[in-house]
Design a protein around this motif. Structure first.
Motif, PDB file in Angstrom:
ATOM      1  N   GLN A 296      -0.279 -10.283   0.843  1.00 61.79           N
ATOM      2  CA  GLN A 296      -0.371  -9.174  -0.026  1.00 61.79           C
ATOM      3  C   GLN A 296      -0.648  -7.932   0.962  1.00 61.79           C
ATOM      4  O   GLN A 296       0.039  -6.801   0.755  1.00 61.79           O
ATOM      5  CB  GLN A 296      -1.735  -9.198  -0.590  1.00 61.79           C
ATOM      6  N   TRP A 297      -1.481  -8.016   2.067  1.00 62.76           N
ATOM      7  CA  TRP A 297      -1.413  -6.930   3.000  1.00 62.76           C
ATOM      8  C   TRP A 297      -0.411  -6.396   3.620  1.00 62.76           C
ATOM      9  O   TRP A 297      -0.093  -5.176   3.408  1.00 62.76           O
ATOM     10  CB  TRP A 297      -2.483  -7.474   4.140  1.00 62.76           C
ATOM     11  N   ILE A 298       0.643  -7.174   3.780  1.00 61.68           N
ATOM     12  CA  ILE A 298       1.768  -6.814   4.460  1.00 61.68           C
ATOM     13  C   ILE A 298       2.887  -6.490   3.542  1.00 61.68           C
ATOM     14  O   ILE A 298       3.255  -5.114   3.704  1.00 61.68           O
ATOM     15  CB  ILE A 298       2.460  -7.712   5.493  1.00 61.68           C
ATOM     16  N   ILE A 299       3.163  -7.179   2.464  1.00 64.26           N
ATOM     17  CA  ILE A 299       4.376  -6.733   1.565  1.00 64.26           C
ATOM     18  C   ILE A 299       4.037  -5.628   0.745  1.00 64.26           C
ATOM     19  O   ILE A 299       4.739  -4.676   0.337  1.00 64.26           O
ATOM     20  CB  ILE A 299       4.405  -8.152   0.587  1.00 64.26           C
ATOM     21  N   PHE A 300       2.711  -5.389   0.012  1.00 61.69           N
ATOM     22  CA  PHE A 300       2.393  -4.213  -0.617  1.00 61.69           C
ATOM     23  C   PHE A 300       2.202  -3.073   0.263  1.00 61.69           C
ATOM     24  O   PHE A 300       2.541  -2.264  -0.543  1.00 61.69           O
ATOM     25  CB  PHE A 300       1.001  -4.590  -1.526  1.00 61.69           C
ATOM     26  N   ALA A 301       1.935  -3.243   1.352  1.00 65.40           N
ATOM     27  CA  ALA A 301       1.907  -1.925   2.224  1.00 65.40           C
ATOM     28  C   ALA A 301       3.358  -1.633   2.535  1.00 65.40           C
ATOM     29  O   ALA A 301       3.531  -0.376   2.604  1.00 65.40           O
ATOM     30  CB  ALA A 301       1.196  -2.232   3.458  1.00 65.40           C
ATOM     31  N   ALA A 302       4.138  -2.437   2.862  1.00 64.92           N
ATOM     32  CA  ALA A 302       5.580  -2.165   3.188  1.00 64.92           C
ATOM     33  C   ALA A 302       6.248  -1.602   1.843  1.00 64.92           C
ATOM     34  O   ALA A 302       6.949  -0.645   2.006  1.00 64.92           O
ATOM     35  CB  ALA A 302       6.363  -3.551   3.517  1.00 64.92           C
ATOM     36  N   ILE A 303       5.861  -1.863   0.768  1.00 60.91           N
ATOM     37  CA  ILE A 303       6.504  -1.409  -0.704  1.00 60.91           C
ATOM     38  C   ILE A 303       6.104  -0.047  -0.801  1.00 60.91           C
ATOM     39  O   ILE A 303       6.900   0.835  -1.012  1.00 60.91           O
ATOM     40  CB  ILE A 303       6.149  -2.389  -1.844  1.00 60.91           C
ATOM     41  N   ALA A 304       4.704   0.112  -0.507  1.00 64.00           N
ATOM     42  CA  ALA A 304       4.364   1.492  -0.807  1.00 64.00           C
ATOM     43  C   ALA A 304       4.801   2.496   0.415  1.00 64.00           C
ATOM     44  O   ALA A 304       5.313   3.682   0.006  1.00 64.00           O
ATOM     45  CB  ALA A 304       2.675   1.679  -0.648  1.00 64.00           C
ATOM     46  N   LEU A 305       4.963   2.069   1.460  1.00 67.83           N
ATOM     47  CA  LEU A 305       5.533   2.842   2.449  1.00 67.83           C
ATOM     48  C   LEU A 305       6.932   2.951   2.461  1.00 67.83           C
ATOM     49  O   LEU A 305       7.631   4.240   2.781  1.00 67.83           O
ATOM     50  CB  LEU A 305       5.333   2.407   4.000  1.00 67.83           C
ATOM     51  N   SER A 306       7.713   2.309   1.855  1.00 65.96           N
ATOM     52  CA  SER A 306       9.299   2.254   1.702  1.00 65.96           C
ATOM     53  C   SER A 306       9.262   3.439   0.515  1.00 65.96           C
ATOM     54  O   SER A 306      10.330   4.071   0.668  1.00 65.96           O
ATOM     55  CB  SER A 306       9.759   1.014   1.219  1.00 65.96           C
ATOM     56  N   LEU A 307       8.656   3.479  -0.630  1.00 70.55           N
ATOM     57  CA  LEU A 307       8.529   4.463  -1.636  1.00 70.55           C
ATOM     58  C   LEU A 307       8.629   5.700  -0.910  1.00 70.55           C
ATOM     59  O   LEU A 307       9.118   6.768  -1.392  1.00 70.55           O
ATOM     60  CB  LEU A 307       7.621   4.041  -2.355  1.00 70.55           C
ATOM     61  N   ASN A 308       7.626   5.924  -0.059  1.00 71.31           N
ATOM     62  CA  ASN A 308       7.203   6.982   0.634  1.00 71.31           C
ATOM     63  C   ASN A 308       8.466   7.504   1.409  1.00 71.31           C
ATOM     64  O   ASN A 308       9.014   8.805   1.350  1.00 71.31           O
ATOM     65  CB  ASN A 308       5.956   6.961   1.589  1.00 71.31           C
ATOM     66  N   VAL A 309       9.201   6.787   2.312  1.00 65.64           N
ATOM     67  CA  VAL A 309      10.241   7.107   3.106  1.00 65.64           C
ATOM     68  C   VAL A 309      11.393   7.468   2.193  1.00 65.64           C
ATOM     69  O   VAL A 309      12.279   8.422   2.420  1.00 65.64           O
ATOM     70  CB  VAL A 309      10.630   5.748   4.003  1.00 65.64           C
ATOM     71  N   LEU A 310      11.542   6.878   1.091  1.00 66.93           N
ATOM     72  CA  LEU A 310      12.744   7.249   0.110  1.00 66.93           C
ATOM     73  C   LEU A 310      12.388   8.496  -0.535  1.00 66.93           C
ATOM     74  O   LEU A 310      13.520   9.323  -0.503  1.00 66.93           O
ATOM     75  CB  LEU A 310      12.672   6.087  -1.323  1.00 66.93           C
ATOM     76  N   ILE A 311      11.162   8.852  -0.937  1.00 71.33           N
ATOM     77  CA  ILE A 311      10.950  10.192  -1.494  1.00 71.33           C
ATOM     78  C   ILE A 311      11.222  11.156  -0.297  1.00 71.33           C
ATOM     79  O   ILE A 311      11.869  12.347  -0.528  1.00 71.33           O
ATOM     80  CB  ILE A 311       9.572  10.491  -1.896  1.00 71.33           C
ATOM     81  N   MET A 312      11.016  10.809   0.975  1.00 74.59           N
ATOM     82  CA  MET A 312      11.041  11.957   2.287  1.00 74.59           C
ATOM     83  C   MET A 312      12.763  12.155   2.282  1.00 74.59           C
ATOM     84  O   MET A 312      12.996  13.110   2.596  1.00 74.59           O
ATOM     85  CB  MET A 312      10.313  11.322   3.206  1.00 74.59           C
ATOM     86  N   LEU A 313      13.541  10.907   2.371  1.00 68.42           N
ATOM     87  CA  LEU A 313      14.804  11.029   2.384  1.00 68.42           C
ATOM     88  C   LEU A 313      15.645  12.144   1.562  1.00 68.42           C
ATOM     89  O   LEU A 313      16.322  13.060   1.875  1.00 68.42           O
ATOM     90  CB  LEU A 313      15.490   9.613   2.581  1.00 68.42           C
ATOM     91  N   VAL A 314      15.270  11.883   0.096  1.00 65.14           N
ATOM     92  CA  VAL A 314      15.670  12.778  -1.025  1.00 65.14           C
ATOM     93  C   VAL A 314      15.385  14.102  -0.581  1.00 65.14           C
ATOM     94  O   VAL A 314      16.026  15.187  -0.599  1.00 65.14           O
ATOM     95  CB  VAL A 314      15.254  12.286  -2.201  1.00 65.14           C
ATOM     96  N   TYR A 315      14.008  14.381  -0.237  1.00 67.17           N
ATOM     97  CA  TYR A 315      13.602  15.887  -0.034  1.00 67.17           C
ATOM     98  C   TYR A 315      14.038  16.554   1.326  1.00 67.17           C
ATOM     99  O   TYR A 315      14.482  17.612   1.060  1.00 67.17           O
ATOM    100  CB  TYR A 315      12.091  15.743   0.309  1.00 67.17           C
ATOM    101  N   ASN A 316      14.194  15.924   2.377  1.00 67.43           N
ATOM    102  CA  ASN A 316      14.886  16.109   3.422  1.00 67.43           C
ATOM    103  C   ASN A 316      16.410  16.788   3.153  1.00 67.43           C
ATOM    104  O   ASN A 316      16.871  17.583   3.778  1.00 67.43           O
ATOM    105  CB  ASN A 316      14.883  15.391   4.570  1.00 67.43           C
ATOM    106  N   VAL A 317      17.056  16.017   2.224  1.00 63.36           N
ATOM    107  CA  VAL A 317      18.429  16.302   2.259  1.00 63.36           C
ATOM    108  C   VAL A 317      18.551  17.630   1.290  1.00 63.36           C
ATOM    109  O   VAL A 317      19.391  18.029   1.280  1.00 63.36           O
ATOM    110  CB  VAL A 317      19.299  15.019   1.388  1.00 63.36           C
ATOM    111  N   ARG A 318      17.724  17.699   0.196  1.00 63.26           N
ATOM    112  CA  ARG A 318      17.785  18.825  -0.470  1.00 63.26           C
ATOM    113  C   ARG A 318      17.039  20.032  -0.080  1.00 63.26           C
ATOM    114  O   ARG A 318      17.523  21.161  -0.472  1.00 63.26           O
ATOM    115  CB  ARG A 318      16.912  18.241  -2.018  1.00 63.26           C
ATOM    116  N   ASP A 319      16.189  19.933   0.833  1.00 64.30           N
ATOM    117  CA  ASP A 319      15.610  21.316   1.438  1.00 64.30           C
ATOM    118  C   ASP A 319      16.324  21.872   2.555  1.00 64.30           C
ATOM    119  O   ASP A 319      16.339  20.994   3.622  1.00 64.30           O
ATOM    120  CB  ASP A 319      14.307  20.930   1.666  1.00 64.30           C
TER     121      ASP A 319
END
Length: 286
Positions: free
Chosen positions: A215-238
């Protein structure tokens, strides 16, 4: 230099420090709100009181301090050569706006809280006595551990543009303090405190269970992956964010090239090469 370099760095540091501080509190205490849906909004705390009170003091302070003190997104030579990079930040208030606050604090904070708190509840992978969810301390420890890891890695690595040695130190020290605190608490906590939390011996038991580490590794990886996805979309648009990211990538290539030439020169001085191979020339992003 005071304006274009240090003024810009100061604006970046202060903005990121404030955003990081609001984010780490928002995401952590939203986990308590999510827990209330399982307790009928009784006000029962998911986390043991001693550990809860130490969150802002011990378990989340170092990453934001490192960002607020050491963040230098671009090199002084670049900022002096291209003054328009200062205009993009302070005068246009690029890093401290209401939309950015909503995205970096509210949206990402909610996402990380849902992953760290709701996912362990929803999957039913509880680690209490006899594999039940009755032990609040065990459930709270799992959620708290995921949240500490997510918040620490997000602020230390994802929010900054340039990693420094203090970024790594803040991550290592924070995790050591977190597990060290619980190791000590598992031996000194009052055996009959009457608060419903089974603390004594629980930490050592969890450290031997694979479900906790999963749980510690998998759920943390899921949360950070969502963060990276939002950052990528924002960097492309801004456009400003895209331009600054391009400059950071260019500077990293320059640093890599200088290090390569420095290693070659050292090896040549040791007789490893007959001649020094020249480096490739690079042009800036614009």
């Amino acid at each position: 230099k005071l304006l274009l370099v240090h003024g810009r760095w100061s604006y970046v540091r202060v903005s990121m420090f404030i955003m990081g501080t609001f984010y780490k509190c928002m995401s952590f205490y939203l986990a308590q709100l999510i827990f209330q849906f399982y307790t009928g909004f009784s006000g029962t705390s998911l986390f043991e009181s001693w550990t809860l009170s130490m969150y802002n003091t011990l378990f989340s302070i170092l990453p934001v301090l490192v960002v607020g003190i050491f963040e230098q997104d671009l090199r002084p030579e670049t900022l002096l050569a291209y003054p328009e990079l200062y205009r993009d930040m302070g005068p246009r208030n690029h890093l401290f706006t209401v939309p950015l606050f909503m995205r970096r604090v509210m949206v990402i904070g909610v996402l990380h809280s849902v992953v760290a708190a709701y996912f362990p509840f929803a999957t039913g992978l509880f680690l209490g006595e006899n594999a039940s969810s009755d032990d609040m301390f065990t459930t709270g420890f799992v959620v708290y551990s995921i949240m500490v890891l997510v918040v620490t890695l997000k602020i230390a690595y994802l929010d900054v543009r340039r990693w420094v040695v203090f970024s790594h130190i803040s991550v290592v020290v924070t995790l050591l303090v977190w597990f060290g605190w619980n190791g000590v608490l598992a031996h000194v906590y009052p055996p009959s405190s009457g608060d419903g939390y089974i603390v004594l011996g629980t930490f050592l038991r969890l450290m031997r269970q694979g479900n906790f580490w999963f749980q510690w590794i998998i759920f943390a990886a899921i949360a950070l992956s969502l963060n990276v996805l939002i950052m990528l979309v924002y960097n492309v648009r801004d456009p400003v964010e895209h331009r600054v990211t391009s400059w950071v990538a260019f500077e990293r290539k320059q640093e890599h090239e200088r290090n390569r030439l420095r290693r070659q020169a050292w090896l040549q001085s040791k007789g490893a090469f007959g001649r020094l191979v020249g480096g490739r020339s690079m042009s800036p992003p614009y």
